[in-house]
Design an enzyme around this catalytic site. Structure first.
Site, PDB file in Angstrom:
ATOM      1  N   LYS A  69      -4.361  -8.253  -8.346  1.00  0.00           N
ATOM      2  CA  LYS A  69      -5.709  -8.432  -7.846  1.00  0.00           C
ATOM      3  C   LYS A  69      -6.683  -7.392  -8.197  1.00  0.00           C
ATOM      4  CE  LYS A  69      -5.690  -7.332  -3.204  1.00  0.00           C
ATOM      5  NZ  LYS A  69      -5.816  -6.983  -1.831  1.00  0.00           N
ATOM      6  N   LYS A  90     -10.320  -2.071  -5.350  1.00  0.00           N
ATOM      7  CA  LYS A  90     -10.880  -0.724  -5.567  1.00  0.00           C
ATOM      8  C   LYS A  90     -10.182   0.228  -5.887  1.00  0.00           C
ATOM      9  CE  LYS A  90     -12.065  -1.174  -0.580  1.00  0.00           C
ATOM     10  NZ  LYS A  90     -13.143  -1.379   0.209  1.00  0.00           N
ATOM     11  N   LYS A 117       0.769  -1.471  -0.050  1.00  0.00           N
ATOM     12  CA  LYS A 117       0.100   0.039   0.031  1.00  0.00           C
ATOM     13  C   LYS A 117       0.805   1.197  -0.045  1.00  0.00           C
ATOM     14  CE  LYS A 117      -4.615  -1.311   1.763  1.00  0.00           C
ATOM     15  NZ  LYS A 117      -5.521  -1.182   2.794  1.00  0.00           N
TER      16      LYS A 117
HETATM   17  P1  TYM Z   1     -11.258  -4.861   2.857  1.00  0.00           P
HETATM   18  O1  TYM Z   1     -12.102  -4.163   2.636  1.00  0.00           O
HETATM   19  O2  TYM Z   1      -9.865  -4.624   2.137  1.00  0.00           O
HETATM   20  O3  TYM Z   1     -11.541  -6.265   1.911  1.00  0.00           O
HETATM   21  C1  TYM Z   1     -12.971  -6.840   2.602  1.00  0.00           C
HETATM   22  C2  TYM Z   1     -12.580  -8.395   2.150  1.00  0.00           C
HETATM   23  O4  TYM Z   1     -12.494  -8.587   0.728  1.00  0.00           O
HETATM   24  C3  TYM Z   1     -11.636  -9.212   0.300  1.00  0.00           C
HETATM   25  N1  TYM Z   1     -11.125  -9.066  -0.806  1.00  0.00           N
HETATM   26  C4  TYM Z   1     -10.948  -9.975  -1.869  1.00  0.00           C
HETATM   27  N2  TYM Z   1     -11.126 -11.303  -1.868  1.00  0.00           N
HETATM   28  C5  TYM Z   1     -11.031 -11.799  -2.889  1.00  0.00           C
HETATM   29  N3  TYM Z   1     -10.212 -11.311  -4.340  1.00  0.00           N
HETATM   30  C6  TYM Z   1     -10.077 -10.229  -4.096  1.00  0.00           C
HETATM   31  N4  TYM Z   1      -9.591  -9.540  -5.284  1.00  0.00           N
HETATM   32  C7  TYM Z   1     -10.409  -9.381  -3.100  1.00  0.00           C
HETATM   33  N5  TYM Z   1     -10.133  -8.109  -2.649  1.00  0.00           N
HETATM   34  C8  TYM Z   1     -10.663  -7.868  -1.162  1.00  0.00           C
HETATM   35  C9  TYM Z   1     -10.631  -9.246   1.658  1.00  0.00           C
HETATM   36  O5  TYM Z   1      -9.774 -10.562   1.799  1.00  0.00           O
HETATM   37  C10 TYM Z   1     -11.403  -8.980   2.901  1.00  0.00           C
HETATM   38  O6  TYM Z   1     -12.067 -10.305   3.370  1.00  0.00           O
HETATM   39  N6  TYM Z   1      -8.511  -6.142   6.609  1.00  0.00           N
HETATM   40  C11 TYM Z   1      -9.705  -6.538   6.319  1.00  0.00           C
HETATM   41  C12 TYM Z   1     -10.912  -5.716   7.039  1.00  0.00           C
HETATM   42  C13 TYM Z   1     -11.031  -6.023   8.204  1.00  0.00           C
HETATM   43  C14 TYM Z   1     -11.020  -7.297   8.954  1.00  0.00           C
HETATM   44  C15 TYM Z   1     -10.928  -7.246  10.587  1.00  0.00           C
HETATM   45  C16 TYM Z   1     -11.477  -8.727   8.406  1.00  0.00           C
HETATM   46  C17 TYM Z   1     -10.668  -5.260   9.551  1.00  0.00           C
HETATM   47  N7  TYM Z   1     -10.645  -6.138  10.799  1.00  0.00           N
HETATM   48  C18 TYM Z   1     -11.150  -8.435  11.238  1.00  0.00           C
HETATM   49  C19 TYM Z   1     -11.589  -9.714   9.317  1.00  0.00           C
HETATM   50  C20 TYM Z   1     -11.652  -9.516  10.795  1.00  0.00           C
HETATM   51  C21 TYM Z   1     -10.099  -6.183   4.764  1.00  0.00           C
HETATM   52  O7  TYM Z   1      -8.970  -6.752   3.984  1.00  0.00           O
HETATM   53  O8  TYM Z   1     -10.989  -5.271   4.362  1.00  0.00           O
END
Ligand code: TYM
Length: 351
Positions: free
Chosen positions: A209, A212, A125
């Protein structure tokens, strides 16, 4: 899921509990849906579930204050429109349960700098601008560990990119339990990652990947895209000139074909081998229209339902308030016990 799934944490004797969250930092896409939301829906009948809106994580990068609440409600709407039932699962904004931030501070004093230095998401990032990143972005995985362990969650459904953060969560739990002589106090969480939707790739480049933050909107299918936009993005998705292979092994070295077959399998709730049994030997001229039809069928109604829910903010807020109360009733005693183990004073503490 059965009792055996919690066996990685043999000394933890509490109930199974499922937790996950999504950052409230922008529109959701097909990767979020297949990597996370689909699993939320599947798991909500299997154990107690908490699915929160990660707005504390969102502010690790700049967010316009005016957009914070609408973005948070949009993610809540996405959960519900995808099939998460607020009567079964607890849905709430992370920032409304102050215990998350408090436990994160305690974990800041348990986690080691060396552990955070190894986190690849921070490196990805920040790129070259490490100095300009917020301290919050660096600390992001520690807050994530607090989110999970505040509820003693045992299973966390996420996409593959979160694997390393969940390993860190296990390390923090283990060190806390050791340091404070409390074996089994925090469980060692099990990631729920498997399946063809665990890593959805960009439609423009099968090696990166779906995200967004990709500047090209053509690289992703947003949950709010209408049927025409979805079909057009799939028609234009990058492919190679060969027909689809007969076996999964032969998808190796063909990242775009592999990605589209994986998306089809995840949306259809089947395996890649199954998709190739139907489409192996056929060209993209046949496969892409079938994939577009399936994607429109699954995703377009979610976007429509999200729009309807986003026009009902009072109804959404009722759901979120009920979620906050339930979440806090689980979190408060666990945080209180954690603070007691650390040794903090409390008015209720015995002398
Ligand atoms: P975020 O918002 O970045 O992503 C949300 C979820 O989407 C999944 N994801 C994907 N899965 C498959 N292919 C992709 N291209 C892809 N892009 C995103 C992410 O793996 C995630 O499951 N850090 C977390 C948010 C969070 C969280 C937590 C999750 C904060 N605290 C505690 C679990 C437990 C996240 O990646 O958000």
């Amino acid at each position: 899921m059965n009792q055996d799934d919690a066996s990685a944490s043999p000394t933890y004797a509490g109930p199974e509990r499922i937790l996950s969250g999504v950052q409230t930092s922008g529109a959701l896409h097909l990767g979020n849906y297949l990597g996370a939301l689909v699993k939320f829906v599947r798991l909500q009948d299997q154990a107690e579930c908490l699915f929160f809106l990660a707005d504390l994580h969102a502010i690790t990068a700049w967010q316009d204050p005016e957009l914070m609440v609408p973005q948070m409600r949009q993610i809540a709407a996405a959960y519900i429109a995808s099939g998460v039932d607020p009567k079964k699962a607890i849905i709430f904004p992370q920032s409304a349960v102050h215990e998350h931030a408090e436990l994160a501070w305690i974990f800041n004093c348990v986690a080691r700098v060396g552990w955070l230095e190894r986190m690849t998401q921070f490196k990805d990032k920040t790129g070259k601008d490490r100095e300009g990143a917020s301290v919050g972005l660096y600390d992001y995985p520690v807050l994530q560990a607090a989110d999970i362990l505040l509820y003693k969650a045992t299973h966390v459904p996420v996409g593959e990119d979160q694997k390393q953060h969940l390993e860190l969560t296990r390390d923090i739990a283990q060190k806390f339990n050791n340091d404070f002589s409390a074996p089994g106090f925090f469980p060692l969480v099990e990631p729920v990652i498997e399946g063809p939707g665990a890593r959805v790739m960009s439609l423009r480049d099968g090696l990166s990947k779906m995200s967004k933050s990709d500047p090209s909107d053509q690289s992703r299918i947003n949950l709010l895209d209408d049927a025409d936009a979805i079909a057009q993005k799939i028609r234009r998705a990058k492919t190679d000139p060969e027909p689809l292979p007969e076996t999964v092994e032969d998808l190796k070295g063909r990242p775009e074909a592999n990605n589209l077959v994986g998306i089809y399998a995840a949306l259809a709730g089947t395996a890649k081998a199954q998709v190739l049994a139907e489409f192996g030997g056929k060209g993209f001229g046949i496969f892409k229209p079938a994939l577009a039809e399936l994607t429109v069928h699954k995703i377009a109604p979610i976007g429509e339902e999200m729009r309807r829910l986003m026009n009902e903010p009072a109804e959404m807020d009722r759901i979120l308030l009920a979620g906050v109360e339930k979440a806090q009733s689980i979190a408060a005693p666990i945080l209180a016990e954690t603070k007691r183990l650390v040794g903090f004073w409390s008015p209720k503490r015995n002398a």
